[in-house]
Design a protein around this motif. Structure first.
Motif, PDB file in Angstrom:
ATOM      1  N   MET A  94       0.828  -1.205   0.000  1.00  0.00           N
ATOM      2  CA  MET A  94       0.000   0.000   0.000  1.00  0.00           C
ATOM      3  C   MET A  94       0.864   1.258   0.000  1.00  0.00           C
ATOM      4  O   MET A  94       0.566   2.241  -0.679  1.00  0.00           O
ATOM      5  CB  MET A  94      -0.930   0.002   1.222  1.00  0.00           C
ATOM      6  N   ARG A  95       1.986   1.236   0.778  1.00  0.00           N
ATOM      7  CA  ARG A  95       2.887   2.390   0.792  1.00  0.00           C
ATOM      8  C   ARG A  95       3.495   2.638  -0.582  1.00  0.00           C
ATOM      9  O   ARG A  95       3.754   3.777  -0.968  1.00  0.00           O
ATOM     10  CB  ARG A  95       4.008   2.172   1.823  1.00  0.00           C
ATOM     11  N   LEU A  96       3.723   1.558  -1.328  1.00  0.00           N
ATOM     12  CA  LEU A  96       4.325   1.671  -2.665  1.00  0.00           C
ATOM     13  C   LEU A  96       3.298   1.968  -3.750  1.00  0.00           C
ATOM     14  O   LEU A  96       3.658   2.143  -4.914  1.00  0.00           O
ATOM     15  CB  LEU A  96       5.074   0.372  -3.009  1.00  0.00           C
ATOM     16  N   GLY A  97       2.014   2.005  -3.388  1.00  0.00           N
ATOM     17  CA  GLY A  97       0.969   2.270  -4.367  1.00  0.00           C
ATOM     18  C   GLY A  97       0.575   1.046  -5.165  1.00  0.00           C
ATOM     19  O   GLY A  97      -0.141   1.142  -6.165  1.00  0.00           O
ATOM     20  N   ASN A  98       1.044  -0.112  -4.728  1.00  0.00           N
ATOM     21  CA  ASN A  98       0.696  -1.367  -5.398  1.00  0.00           C
ATOM     22  C   ASN A  98      -0.623  -1.864  -4.806  1.00  0.00           C
ATOM     23  O   ASN A  98      -0.666  -2.809  -4.019  1.00  0.00           O
ATOM     24  CB  ASN A  98       1.821  -2.384  -5.203  1.00  0.00           C
TER      25      ASN A  98
END
Length: 538
Positions: free
Chosen positions: A61-65
């Motif tokens: 989620m932090r990586l936008g995945n």
């Protein structure tokens, strides 16, 4: 020796959980979530520990995945419930997305434990099925009295369902030392109109030095709305010290000064905000309002043009440009923009009001009246639309049923001050009995206001009714504001009606000395009193 070799080989060939977890934590601490995710995936693959699956969700989620994060999040929640994972997924799901799979996963937990029914209810809340959500929230309520996300969601749910009594009771029941929950409590008191209760809570939080910019902005706005500008000044300064380079904060502080009437300080703040963030239409809009207040209409027009250019679909900006054009005496240009706005954005009440104002300035009585009427028809619960129509009908000598419109206006008056405004317009229309009826009720209800006392006294005098009481009321008004020439004129006029001419002359002359010399009504009263006294009108 061969056996020992196999054992050593097994030891050195085994997966080293400790070192891999250390690397995962190191990468996380440095913000390298790509490598942290790889370590977490490796750890989960080799150990099967759900802790690492949870980490995979957080890192993805932090990586936008988002797709992997949601997929892994579903896998995690299918085996073990976690508050943070739940809200990470909810926050990333697109509006309108089917939540049935998610709900099936969560349902088994809410069936096991009433406290976890909140999360199933929250999914209904996200889908805007508020009645269904409320059932689950009520089950979970005893368990989450100090969880901010539950309290804020439950309060919002009750507000959306317009269950104001339930909402107020819940607010009264909140007993917490958490500043965030105190702020929420005050905020919702404010939203349901209990502004005094809200301010009391906000004042306590401010004394506790609660340094949350969201709270400080709301507190400053609340103080402005209550007219407590000096107290709001200190909040504004604290916000500026906390975030001196935030254009949004400088804009909010500028708005405080604009509301306060300190236009020089407002101008300074909006100029700083404009320098920190170019291209914010709100800043140009507020600059325009400030420049208008400073009397520079042409500069105000330049700023509102910038705001409209940046956001041509904002009715607020477009309407304000029309207002400025009318103020500048450019009625034809204002009308042209009104027609363009009507075509592009559609007609609504305030636009027809502006059109009425434009025709009024062009002395087109028929079109002005028709548009005042249209504005009222489109917003028949807005008291100001009635007052606009009644005022124009009076000055333009248009024959309408004033009593009917006064009664309709009174029926939409929500606050005490609204009813008083209806009474005052009734006095302008010489409907004194109508005005007296409203003002008597205000006095009976315990409303203490010098202006109300004076106006009721004057209305009673005009209908020659209970002059002794009228005199008492105006004297009460003068005890509060003894230098107000309007009040002195009222007392003089009552005394005149009572035949006490000498006293009447004394008070009318005092009214003239204290600012009433050019007031047409004072002049008429003075002339009549002098005539009764046998004095020359020179």
């Amino acid at each position: 020796m061969w056996v020992k070799f196999v054992i050593l080989l097994s030891v050195f060939g085994a997966f080293d959980t400790t070192s891999s977890e250390m690397m995962m934590n190191y990468y996380e601490s440095t913000g390298d979530f790509v490598n942290a995710l790889e370590e977490a995936k490796s750890l989960y693959q080799n150990t099967g520990d759900f802790f690492y699956l949870r980490k995979m969700v957080l890192y993805a989620m932090r990586l936008g995945n988002v797709s992997d994060g949601i997929r892994w999040g579903f896998d995690y929640l299918d085996k073990e419930f976690d508050h943070d994972v739940f809200f990470l997924i909810v926050g990333k799901l697109k509006e309108g997305q089917d939540l049935s799979k998610f709900r099936d996963i969560i349902k088994k937990y809410s069936n096991l434990n009433d406290s976890l029914s909140f999360y199933e209810g929250y999914l209904y809340y996200v889908e805007r099925d508020y009645e269904e959500a409320l059932t689950y929230f009520e089950r979970a309520k005893p368990y989450f009295s100090n969880l901010p996300v539950f309290v804020s969601s439950y309060l919002d749910l009750l507000l959306k369902l317009r269950k104001i009594d339930l909402l107020e009771n819940y607010l009264n029941s909140i007993n917490t030392d958490l500043p965030q929950l105190k702020f929420l409590r005050g905020l919702y008191y404010k939203l349901i109109g209990l502004n005094d209760s809200a301010l009391l809570i906000f004042k306590g939080l401010y004394k506790e030095d609660f340094r949350d910019s969201g709270f400080l902005k709301v507190y400053m706005q609340s103080l402005d709305e209550a007219g407590k500008y000096e107290e709001a000044d200190s909040v504004a300064e604290k916000l500026k010290k906390m975030m001196p380079f935030s254009w949004e904060i400088r804009k909010r502080v500028g708005l405080h000064y604009l509301n306060r009437g300190d236009y020089a300080s407002a101008l300074s703040e909006f100029l700083v905000a404009s320098g920190l963030q170019e291209g914010d239409p709100d800043v140009h809009y507020y600059l325009s309002r400030t420049l208008y207040a400073l009397g520079t209409i042409q500069d105000a027009l330049k700023e509102i043009e910038k705001a409209v250019k940046l956001n041509p679909y904002s009715r607020e900006y477009v309407y304000y440009r029309i207002f400025l054009l009318l103020s500048a005496g450019r009625s034809d240009e204002a009308l042209r923009h009104i027609y363009i706005t009507e075509r592009n954005l559609g007609g609504e009440s305030y636009l027809f009001y502006l059109k009425a104002e434009a025709f009024r300035r062009k002395e087109d009585k028929e079109n002005a009246y028709r548009n005042y009427l249209k504005a009222l028809e489109l917003d028949s619960l807005n008291l100001k639309r009635y007052l606009d129509l009644l005022e124009y009908a009076k000055v333009a000598n248009i024959d309408i049923n004033f009593k009917e419109y006064l009664n309709r206006a009174l029926s939409v008056a929500r606050e005490r001050i609204d009813s008083i405004n209806v009474a005052y317009i009734a006095m302008e229309l010489k409907e004194f009995e109508f005005a007296i009826n409203i003002m008597e009720k205000m006095v009976e209800a315990g409303y203490e206001d010098p202006l109300l006392y004076n106006n009721l006294a004057y209305a009673l005098c005009e209908v020659d009714k209970d002059l002794e009481r009228a005199l008492y009321l105006v004297e009460e008004a003068l005890r509060a504001e003894g230098d107000d020439y309007h009040f002195l004129d009222t007392k003089a006029w009552i005394l005149f009606k009572m035949g006490r001419i000498d006293e009447s002359l004394m008070f009318i002359e005092e009214a003239i000395q204290k600012g009433g010399a050019e007031d047409p009504e004072v002049k008429i009263h003075y002339k009549l009193i002098k005539k009764a006294k046998g004095l020359s009108d020179e």
